[in-house]
Design an enzyme around this catalytic site. Structure first.
Site, mmCIF file in Angstrom:
data_model
loop_
_atom_site.group_PDB
_atom_site.id
_atom_site.type_symbol
_atom_site.label_atom_id
_atom_site.label_comp_id
_atom_site.label_asym_id
_atom_site.label_seq_id
_atom_site.Cartn_x
_atom_site.Cartn_y
_atom_site.Cartn_z
ATOM 1 N N PRO A 234 10.453 26.943 25.009
ATOM 2 C CA PRO A 234 10.202 26.290 26.299
ATOM 3 C C PRO A 234 9.345 27.170 27.215
ATOM 4 O O PRO A 234 9.555 28.380 27.294
ATOM 5 C CB PRO A 234 11.608 26.097 26.879
ATOM 6 N N GLN B 264 5.902 32.608 29.865
ATOM 7 C CA GLN B 264 7.004 31.633 29.876
ATOM 8 C C GLN B 264 8.078 32.143 30.838
ATOM 9 O O GLN B 264 8.232 33.353 31.010
ATOM 10 C CB GLN B 264 7.571 31.410 28.466
ATOM 11 N N PHE C 238 15.736 43.449 25.290
ATOM 12 C CA PHE C 238 14.905 44.336 26.116
ATOM 13 C C PHE C 238 15.690 45.584 26.526
ATOM 14 O O PHE C 238 15.160 46.702 26.512
ATOM 15 C CB PHE C 238 14.386 43.594 27.356
ATOM 16 N N GLY D 172 4.124 36.128 27.417
ATOM 17 C CA GLY D 172 5.115 36.559 28.416
ATOM 18 C C GLY D 172 5.046 35.772 29.706
ATOM 19 O O GLY D 172 5.735 36.089 30.673
ATOM 20 N N TYR E 1 20.275 23.113 17.641
ATOM 21 C CA TYR E 1 21.031 23.486 18.838
ATOM 22 C C TYR E 1 20.842 22.431 19.928
ATOM 23 O O TYR E 1 21.825 21.889 20.446
ATOM 24 C CB TYR E 1 20.550 24.856 19.316
ATOM 25 N N ASP E 2 19.576 22.116 20.234
ATOM 26 C CA ASP E 2 19.279 21.191 21.339
ATOM 27 C C ASP E 2 19.894 19.811 21.093
ATOM 28 O O ASP E 2 20.584 19.261 21.960
ATOM 29 C CB ASP E 2 17.760 21.008 21.507
ATOM 30 N N GLU E 3 19.613 19.274 19.906
ATOM 31 C CA GLU E 3 20.112 17.916 19.614
ATOM 32 C C GLU E 3 21.616 17.933 19.378
ATOM 33 O O GLU E 3 22.306 16.966 19.698
ATOM 34 C CB GLU E 3 19.374 17.316 18.412
ATOM 35 N N LYS F 126 23.730 19.831 20.969
ATOM 36 C CA LYS F 126 24.329 19.856 22.315
ATOM 37 C C LYS F 126 24.143 18.516 23.018
ATOM 38 O O LYS F 126 24.991 18.089 23.793
ATOM 39 C CB LYS F 126 23.695 20.981 23.146
HETATM 40 P P1 NAD Z 1 28.174 33.607 21.952
HETATM 41 O O1 NAD Z 1 27.439 33.393 20.689
HETATM 42 O O2 NAD Z 1 28.388 34.993 22.430
HETATM 43 O O3 NAD Z 1 29.597 32.892 21.916
HETATM 44 C C1 NAD Z 1 29.864 31.766 21.113
HETATM 45 C C2 NAD Z 1 31.242 31.949 20.507
HETATM 46 O O4 NAD Z 1 31.548 30.798 19.701
HETATM 47 C C3 NAD Z 1 31.312 33.155 19.564
HETATM 48 O O5 NAD Z 1 32.464 33.909 19.808
HETATM 49 C C4 NAD Z 1 31.330 32.529 18.170
HETATM 50 O O6 NAD Z 1 31.963 33.345 17.217
HETATM 51 C C5 NAD Z 1 32.072 31.235 18.450
HETATM 52 N N1 NAD Z 1 31.789 30.200 17.458
HETATM 53 C C6 NAD Z 1 30.595 29.819 16.960
HETATM 54 N N2 NAD Z 1 30.753 28.832 16.061
HETATM 55 C C7 NAD Z 1 32.091 28.581 16.003
HETATM 56 C C8 NAD Z 1 32.873 27.669 15.251
HETATM 57 N N3 NAD Z 1 32.331 26.812 14.373
HETATM 58 N N4 NAD Z 1 34.235 27.682 15.432
HETATM 59 C C9 NAD Z 1 34.800 28.550 16.301
HETATM 60 N N5 NAD Z 1 34.095 29.449 17.034
HETATM 61 C C10 NAD Z 1 32.758 29.443 16.884
HETATM 62 O O7 NAD Z 1 27.388 32.752 23.063
HETATM 63 P P2 NAD Z 1 27.636 32.609 24.626
HETATM 64 O O8 NAD Z 1 26.386 32.997 25.299
HETATM 65 O O9 NAD Z 1 28.908 33.225 25.024
HETATM 66 O O10 NAD Z 1 27.738 31.019 24.752
HETATM 67 C C11 NAD Z 1 28.989 30.358 24.934
HETATM 68 C C12 NAD Z 1 28.731 28.869 25.091
HETATM 69 O O11 NAD Z 1 27.906 28.632 26.238
HETATM 70 C C13 NAD Z 1 28.007 28.238 23.897
HETATM 71 O O12 NAD Z 1 28.526 26.959 23.660
HETATM 72 C C14 NAD Z 1 26.574 28.133 24.379
HETATM 73 O O13 NAD Z 1 25.884 27.079 23.754
HETATM 74 C C15 NAD Z 1 26.769 27.887 25.866
HETATM 75 N N6 NAD Z 1 25.582 28.328 26.622
HETATM 76 C C16 NAD Z 1 25.321 29.658 26.803
HETATM 77 C C17 NAD Z 1 24.178 30.046 27.493
HETATM 78 C C18 NAD Z 1 23.836 31.488 27.751
HETATM 79 O O14 NAD Z 1 22.757 31.749 28.298
HETATM 80 N N7 NAD Z 1 24.660 32.453 27.426
HETATM 81 C C19 NAD Z 1 23.298 29.067 27.982
HETATM 82 C C20 NAD Z 1 23.599 27.729 27.744
HETATM 83 C C21 NAD Z 1 24.742 27.368 27.082
HETATM 84 N N1 UDP Z 2 11.931 36.603 24.068
HETATM 85 C C1 UDP Z 2 10.999 37.623 23.968
HETATM 86 N N2 UDP Z 2 11.356 38.744 23.300
HETATM 87 C C2 UDP Z 2 12.579 38.916 22.732
HETATM 88 C C3 UDP Z 2 13.522 37.864 22.833
HETATM 89 C C4 UDP Z 2 13.151 36.710 23.501
HETATM 90 O O1 UDP Z 2 9.883 37.512 24.479
HETATM 91 O O2 UDP Z 2 12.822 39.999 22.150
HETATM 92 C C5 UDP Z 2 11.551 35.396 24.836
HETATM 93 C C6 UDP Z 2 11.732 34.088 24.082
HETATM 94 O O3 UDP Z 2 10.584 33.797 23.307
HETATM 95 C C7 UDP Z 2 11.944 33.119 25.219
HETATM 96 C C8 UDP Z 2 12.678 33.946 26.277
HETATM 97 O O4 UDP Z 2 12.416 35.301 25.953
HETATM 98 O O5 UDP Z 2 10.703 32.703 25.748
HETATM 99 C C9 UDP Z 2 14.177 33.697 26.305
HETATM 100 O O6 UDP Z 2 14.649 33.838 24.991
HETATM 101 P P1 UDP Z 2 16.199 33.823 24.628
HETATM 102 O O7 UDP Z 2 16.285 33.914 23.134
HETATM 103 O O8 UDP Z 2 16.923 34.842 25.424
HETATM 104 O O9 UDP Z 2 16.751 32.415 25.128
HETATM 105 P P2 UDP Z 2 16.180 30.921 25.182
HETATM 106 O O10 UDP Z 2 16.103 30.626 26.627
HETATM 107 O O11 UDP Z 2 14.842 30.846 24.526
HETATM 108 O O12 UDP Z 2 17.202 30.127 24.459
#
Ligand code: NAD
Ligand code: UDP
Length: 314
Positions: free
Chosen positions: A273, A208, A190, A206, A144-146, A148
């Site tokens: 993280p 973090q 939660f 907890g 995911y990280d790399e 993105k």
């Molecule tokens: P989500 O998983 O609810 O939504 C992602 C959507 O993308 C889903 O509907 C999934 O079916 C679709 N998808 C996945 N792979 C696909 C593919 N190969 N082709 C077409 N559709 C595909 O997640 P979200 O929280 O709504 O996140 C949306 C975007 O925002 C993502 O790119 C995510 O990385 C980014 N983002 C979200 C957060 C957050 O905290 N929610 C934080 C950072 C970045």
């Molecule tokens: N986490 C937790 N319990 C859970 C789910 C997540 O303690 O049931 C922690 C997880 O280890 C991380 C933080 O909550 O430290 C945020 O996790 P999340 O998966 O929501 O997103 P992240 O920021 O790690 O991508």
């Protein structure tokens, strides 16, 4: 009226974005493979003649004429993006290339939903956009990280080399209605655990931290970024700078739900993280954006959603 493509539009954030863009009077095409999103999230939009949902995987090219593209397609929950890591990196990288090629051909603006995960386990705290991050390239979060990070690279190379009109935002932990109850992320976990009277599962001690942004605030930020002129490419952090420990979040969810749940500690997850908080000066200056909904209020709205949803809470 603009014609706007939202990839990942049936997901948590994407479905709110589609709704907001329709409310502004635009025509919206939602493109999704329903890996982590679902039709329930966009059911209320289906009767709108200006809304269209298309099943498609962004790892394959797609041709359509639109004025703007928001590229959100990618699983965002660690549980789901780690379940098929090769697919995850493919989605970020091939998805970015396909969407950038489309934007290049159309000469339209394209926004990339990047992430605070590009900062990895940050040594600089809080995180400004100038920070290059501290990312493990071979760990279980790396897909995911790399992925993105590579997508950001592609966006800036298409901008420099092919003059594509890019916008990159780095989204920090966002939560709210339309998160899937089995999404696996901390807020939905939660709340569902509390509503079901189950133990609240904290991974590790907890201590973090995360900074939680409510979805409506985030969507305003995405649209504000898209509306800037072409000189604004980002990256720009979007998130709520109020930082909480995961233990504080667990206690707040118990208080707000009135649950009898107890907190249990499970083993810490790999490469989790330890801290995360956005500096949002750029978003404030350039987008005139800042979050308005704080954690307590946002959690109450999210709890109401999960209570009223068809998902079993007992
Ligand atoms: P989500 O998983 O609810 O939504 C992602 C959507 O993308 C889903 O509907 C999934 O079916 C679709 N998808 C996945 N792979 C696909 C593919 N190969 N082709 C077409 N559709 C595909 O997640 P979200 O929280 O709504 O996140 C949306 C975007 O925002 C993502 O790119 C995510 O990385 C980014 N983002 C979200 C957060 C957050 O905290 N929610 C934080 C950072 C970045
Ligand atoms: N986490 C937790 N319990 C859970 C789910 C997540 O303690 O049931 C922690 C997880 O280890 C991380 C933080 O909550 O430290 C945020 O996790 P999340 O998966 O929501 O997103 P992240 O920021 O790690 O991508």
């Amino acid at each position: 009226m603009k014609k706007i493509l939202v990839t990942g539009g049936a997901g948590f954030i994407g479905s709110h974005l589609c709704e907001a863009l329709l409310k502004q009077g635009n025509e919206v095409i939602c493109l999704d493979n329903y890996f982590t999103g679902n039709k329930q999230n966009i059911l209320h939009l289906m009767d709108n003649p200006y809304f269209e949902a298309i099943r498609h995987d962004v790892t394959m090219p797609y041709a359509i004429e639109v004025d703007e593209i928001y590229n959100l397609a990618c699983p965002a929950s660690p549980v789901h993006y780690q379940s098929d890591p090769i697919k995850t990196i493919n989605t970020s990288v091939m998805g970015a290339i396909n969407i950038l090629e489309l934007a290049k051909g159309l000469n339209c603006k394209v926004l990339q939903a990047s992430t605070s995960e590009v900062y990895g386990d940050p040594i600089i705290h809080p995180q400004p956009e100038e920070y290059w991050g501290n990312v493990n390239p071979i760990g279980i979060r790396s897909c995911y990280d790399e992925g993105k990070r590579c997508a950001e690279t592609l966006f800036f190379d298409y901008h420099r080399q092919k003059n594509v009109r890019i916008k990159v935002v780095r989204i920090f932990n966002t939560y709210g209605p339309h998160m899937h109850p089995n999404d696996g992320r901390v807020v939905s976990n939660f709340i569902m655990q509390a509503l079901q009277g189950k133990d609240i599962t904290i991974y590790g001690d907890g201590q973090q931290t995360r900074s939680f942004c409510y979805c409506d605030d985030l969507v305003r930020g995405l649209i504000a970024m898209m509306e800037t002129n072409d000189s604004v490419t980002g990256p720009i952090n979007l998130g709520n700078p109020n930082e909480f420990t995961i233990l504080q979040l667990a206690q707040l969810v118990i208080e707000l739900t009135g649950a009898a749940s107890k907190i249990v500690h499970l083993p810490a997850v790999s490469d989790d993280p330890t801290q995360r908080q956005p500096i949002i000066d750029k978003a404030q200056d350039v987008l005139h954006w800042e979050p308005t909904i704080q954690l307590r209020e946002g959690l109450l709205k999210t709890i109401e959603y999960f209570k009223g949803s068809c998902f079993p809470t007992n």
